[in-house]
Design an enzyme around this catalytic site. Structure first.
Site, PDB file in Angstrom:
ATOM      1  N   GLU A 156       1.118  -2.195   0.410  1.00  0.00           N
ATOM      2  CA  GLU A 156       1.971  -3.374   0.344  1.00  0.00           C
ATOM      3  C   GLU A 156       1.237  -4.703   0.550  1.00  0.00           C
ATOM      4  OE1 GLU A 156       6.273  -1.433   1.574  1.00  0.00           O
ATOM      5  OE2 GLU A 156       5.275  -2.755   3.007  1.00  0.00           O
ATOM      6  N   GLU A 349       6.845   5.475  -0.310  1.00  0.00           N
ATOM      7  CA  GLU A 349       7.741   5.219   0.827  1.00  0.00           C
ATOM      8  C   GLU A 349       9.161   5.069   0.326  1.00  0.00           C
ATOM      9  OE1 GLU A 349       6.998   1.981   3.513  1.00  0.00           O
ATOM     10  OE2 GLU A 349       4.840   2.366   3.577  1.00  0.00           O
TER      11      GLU A 349
END
Length: 450
Positions: A156, A349
């Site tokens: 991320e 995720e």
């Protein structure tokens, strides 16, 4: 509760769970400090005043946690390697032991090489940090590459740039607004250099974990459409286009430092798969002229967009909307946008924050998202795996210990682990699926002598 939680995916589909080092390991005194240690020590930075100095104490209790993984029946465990720990004397020994334990339990180790815990002396605003990352990757790959076959470079970079460097809500706590863009570029460059370092070490199963979600305009008005388009470019395409197409979206490359054309050749190194972290869509409209509190963050008025509430959907205890169909929309949209430039996808995720051990809402959340993922595969998206966030309740960054994302409840006073209803639900679903024999590493998986 759903009685058949796992739709029919291909028999080699990879099922796993995810964690990150800073959020679960603890043992902070046994490694160099990270930017999150210094950030958490500043009064007012963490909402409950906590730190991750102990966290879940996974560093000392990893065998117990691997046993939970084995009982859960997942194929793989996505964890992160702490760069500050690797810089410390004997720091790689822990990951040696963890990887051996996973291989011995028949669980594939899938390490992420950077998950936000940057060593204190380094700074993503500096280009040299990307080179230091490649050196670190080479050290880790040389030590673990005989047993680790599937790698993730960076987690991320969009959030680490936005929250940590633009808005100051996460470590390192810089509030640079658009002057934070070099941090995004240098993380992407580090990703590309990391891919090259892994290839040089013989790795052939490499991905990245980028966060993405559909951007929904607040209305059909031109101002809202333009604001939503800019948000989507900034938080989605700025991190996927360079990796998948080898180019920045229009106008963005002009804002980046260095020889961008040369850097993009590195950033666009071919991947074996593309990781997507999905939580929810974002509803975006034109600026409203005032700061907005949203999802635990303050969105400044000076940004050229505003984030709005998504109405008509249930929300998690974190206030995030539960929109499973957004995952289908995202994946089919990615396939349409990138075509044959998109390698196979892995959901690295997906999860939710809910209180309680009898967490029926988490079961409903996971069931809905797994089914939405299955619909995407039926629509032709090549998805190869799904990782639940997270195995354990943990330190949720600026929220401290106030949010619980785990399949396993952690008592932060005693560190006792208690599997939740969602853990049993997923375990039972995984046991019911077709599961052919699968190699999880090299032929000899016997643990090394410590």
């Amino acid at each position: 509760m759903a009685t058949n939680p796992i739709p029919q995916f291909p028999s080699d589909f990879l099922w796993g769970v995810s964690t990150s080092a800073h959020q679960i390991e603890g043992a902070a005194s046994e490694r160099e400090p990270s930017v999150w240690d210094t950030f958490s020590a500043e009064p007012g930075r963490i909402k409950d005043g906590s730190t991750a100095a102990t966290a879940c104490d996974h560093y000392h209790r990893y065998r117990e946690d691997v046993a939970l993984l084995a009982d859960l029946g997942v194929d793989a465990y996505r964890f992160s390697i702490s760069w500050p720990r690797v810089r410390s004397e004997g720091g790689l020994d822990f990951y040696d032991r963890l990887v051996d334990e996973l291989c011995g339990a028949g669980v594939r180790p899938v390490p992420t090489l950077f998950h936000w815990d940057l060593p204190v002396p380094l700074d993503w605003l500096e280009r040299d940090t990307a080179a230091r990352f490649a050196e670190y990757v080479s050290v880790v790959a040389e030590r673990l590459g005989d047993r680790v076959k599937k790698w993730i470079t960076i987690n991320e970079p969009a959030e680490h740039t936005l929250f940590g460097h633009a808005l100051g809500a996460h470590a390192p706590g810089k509030r640079l607004m658009f002057d934070a863009l070099p941090a995004a570029h240098h993380q992407l460059l580090a990703h590309g250099l990391g891919v090259r370092a892994l290839r040089a070490a013989g790795a052939d199963d490499i991905g990245i974990a980028n966060s993405h979600g559909p951007t929904w305009p607040a209305s059909g008005e031109q101002a809202d459409l333009e604001a939503a388009g800019f948000y989507d470019l900034l938080l989605n395409r700025m991190f996927s286009d360079p990796v998948l197409l080898g180019e920045y979206p229009e106008g963005i490359g002009d804002l980046m430092p260095g020889d961008v054309s040369a850097d993009l050749k590195v950033i666009g190194e071919p991947l074996d798969w593309y990781g997507i972290n999905y939580y929810a869509p974002t509803r975006v409209g034109a600026p409203q002229g005032e700061d907005i509190e949203f999802g635990g963050l303050t969105i400044p008025a000076e940004l050229p967009f505003s984030v709005r509430e998504i109405e008509g959907y249930p929300v998690t205890d974190f206030g995030w909307p539960v929109v499973p169909e957004g995952l289908t929309e995202l994946l089919t949209g990615f396939t349409e946008r990138y075509g044959d430039r998109l390698p196979p996808v892995v959901i690295t995720e997906n999860g939710c924050s809910y209180e309680g051990v009898d967490d029926q809402r988490r079961i409903a959340y996971l069931d809905g998202h797994i089914r939405a993922l299955h619909r995407a595969t039926e629509a032709g998206v090549d998805v190869r795996g799904y990782f639940v966030w997270s195995l354990l309740d943990n330190f949720e960054w600026a929220e401290g210990f106030a949010r619980r994302f785990g399949l396993v409840h952690v008592d932060y006073d005693t560190l006792e682990r208690t599997p939740k209803a969602s853990y049993a639900w997923l375990r039972d679903g995984l046991r019911s699926r077709p599961r052919p024999p699968r190699a999880v590493g090299p032929p000899d998986l016997s643990p090394r002598e410590s």
